[in-house]
Design an enzyme around this catalytic site. Sequence first.
Site, PDB file in Angstrom:
ATOM      1  N   LYS A   1       0.899  -1.272   0.054  1.00 63.54           N
ATOM      2  CA  LYS A   1       0.055  -0.090  -0.408  1.00 63.54           C
ATOM      3  C   LYS A   1       0.418   0.795  -0.118  1.00 63.54           C
ATOM      4  CE  LYS A   1      -3.438   1.878   2.535  1.00 63.54           C
ATOM      5  NZ  LYS A   1      -4.590   1.947   3.770  1.00 63.54           N
TER       6      LYS A   1
ATOM      7  N   SER B   1      -9.616   1.860   3.248  1.00 64.54           N
ATOM      8  CA  SER B   1      -8.930   2.554   2.496  1.00 64.54           C
ATOM      9  C   SER B   1      -7.784   1.440   1.922  1.00 64.54           C
ATOM     10  CB  SER B   1      -7.941   4.040   3.197  1.00 64.54           C
ATOM     11  OG  SER B   1      -7.108   3.184   3.952  1.00 64.54           O
TER      12      SER B   1
ATOM     13  N   SER C   1      -9.921  -0.954   7.428  1.00 63.94           N
ATOM     14  CA  SER C   1      -9.076  -0.657   6.029  1.00 63.94           C
ATOM     15  C   SER C   1      -8.588  -1.602   6.132  1.00 63.94           C
ATOM     16  CB  SER C   1      -8.462   0.863   6.730  1.00 63.94           C
ATOM     17  OG  SER C   1      -8.474   1.573   6.292  1.00 63.94           O
TER      18      SER C   1
END
Length: 549
Positions: free
Chosen positions: A118, A199, A223
Amino acid sequence: MRVALSSALALGILAGCGAPPAPALESEVRAERSYEATGWIAQTLPDIAAALDAGEITSVELTQAYLDRITVLDRQGPHLQAVIATNAHALTDAAASDARRADGKALGPLDGVPILLKDNIESLDPMPTTAGSLALKDNVAGRDSPLVAGLRAQGAIILGKTNLSQWANFRSNLSMSGWSSVGGQTRNPHMLDRNPCGSSSGSGVAVAASLAAGAVGTETNGSIICPSNVNGIVGFKPTVGLVSQEGIIPISPTQDTAGPMTKSVRGAAMMLSAMDPGGTDYAAGLSPDALKGVRVGVLRFSEGSNPAVKERFDAALAVMQAQGAVLVDITEFEPAIPGFRDDETTLLEYEFKDSLNAYLATTPPAVTVRTLSDLIAFNSSNAGAEMPLFGQDIFESSNARGPLSDQAYLDARAAVLFTTRDQGIDRLLSAHQVDVLVSPSGPVAPRIDPINGDVWPDWAGAGSFAAMAGYPHITVPMGEVHGIPVGVSFIGTAGQDASILSYGYAYEQASQMRVDPLYLQMAEERPEIAAAIVRSDREFPADSVNREQ
């Protein structure tokens, strides 16, 4: 539509024209081309690791296949926009892995396995860590976060960085999951107009679409779990503190953690073993019989209102029961402090300002934003690029907060932890004498909505409690609703990570409910929905009336 063929076809990364094999009705789905993954990249991380070890494929071949697939699916075709950047050193690192293996010096079970990070996680590779913001486009850290160092120590190939909800979805209350100014809008591969959640949107999409063998996500509140749920993969959120927070763009030291996102529980366990500096081999402890005799607390009060999700959840419970689990229904729960969610907002805003300012102070000189105030000013000066869809109200309210010595912060943190730990998960486990809590992992994904931002249906699941408490939580696929995946959650107390992984593994092995993406444009491409929505040639009452007149 035609897609240029690449050398990766030799590894079977694209199927031929026509719809992919699927359950009844899905074979009738209208599609111009199938993007179904086949060959080694369609397999789970453990299968890929075993193939590398057996010499059935090389890391260079595998890495090139993923890079080609990123070009075909992420940059072209369905345009998933799950990958922000690829690592220019990936093929060189893969060649080094192959050389080690040829010399009998493989570093570990992940040697040669391509992994995505990420884009709020630092690595020493020539890629910036941006959190999806142009303000950090020059944030090339030149250092590995400890979790990346752990993966690299086992020989994992850092393939690139994944898109995310900008600033890990902590910029505005009107945000849109999976959107960032650097990466654009990430798309759910199961249904391209559906919310990929966030996210860790890009990490969830990339794994589901076979763009890497695994990915690392981060979670403050949902997330890892939410994008894993709606993209139909396994996501594990460890106990906070198990995986180092260093080298990750922060929101909250109280709640932040990184975790693995893969197609299988064993793959997640293998990744966690490398990410945990304690050296625990989580994969070694997995057992298909782990649920036998285990008392499972069924959180009926959080199963939501969607009948289809409830049906899938009941089916998952039946699998657990067949595996020897003792099910204990928990129908009621009232939080000890009713306003604790407001307290969480206070906690996060205080900690975000403090921890982000500390992080920005460590970034390279090329990064011009050194404080949250600088960042707010940057966004205002570059509103066309940074704020075309929503503002920065969370940034502004966070910046108004004082130091962590404020009594308001101390009270809020105490209230959150008391409500979610002592009087939350721990109370539920002890009062009902159960070993683990289960619930749906979330609702069915809604459509992406750039006008209104995220608009979710009635929520299902209790993942926010695990997030706020900092306790371990895994989601495992439990099927789909009209082609949109849904998962089941296993939640435990602090330090119960190995057990939670093993419970999830036992369910996964008995159920095998993960579904591959079909890359539909919208729900109306499913025949059962099209038949209900699109007017057919059958006679309508109004037609009969008109003829009679």
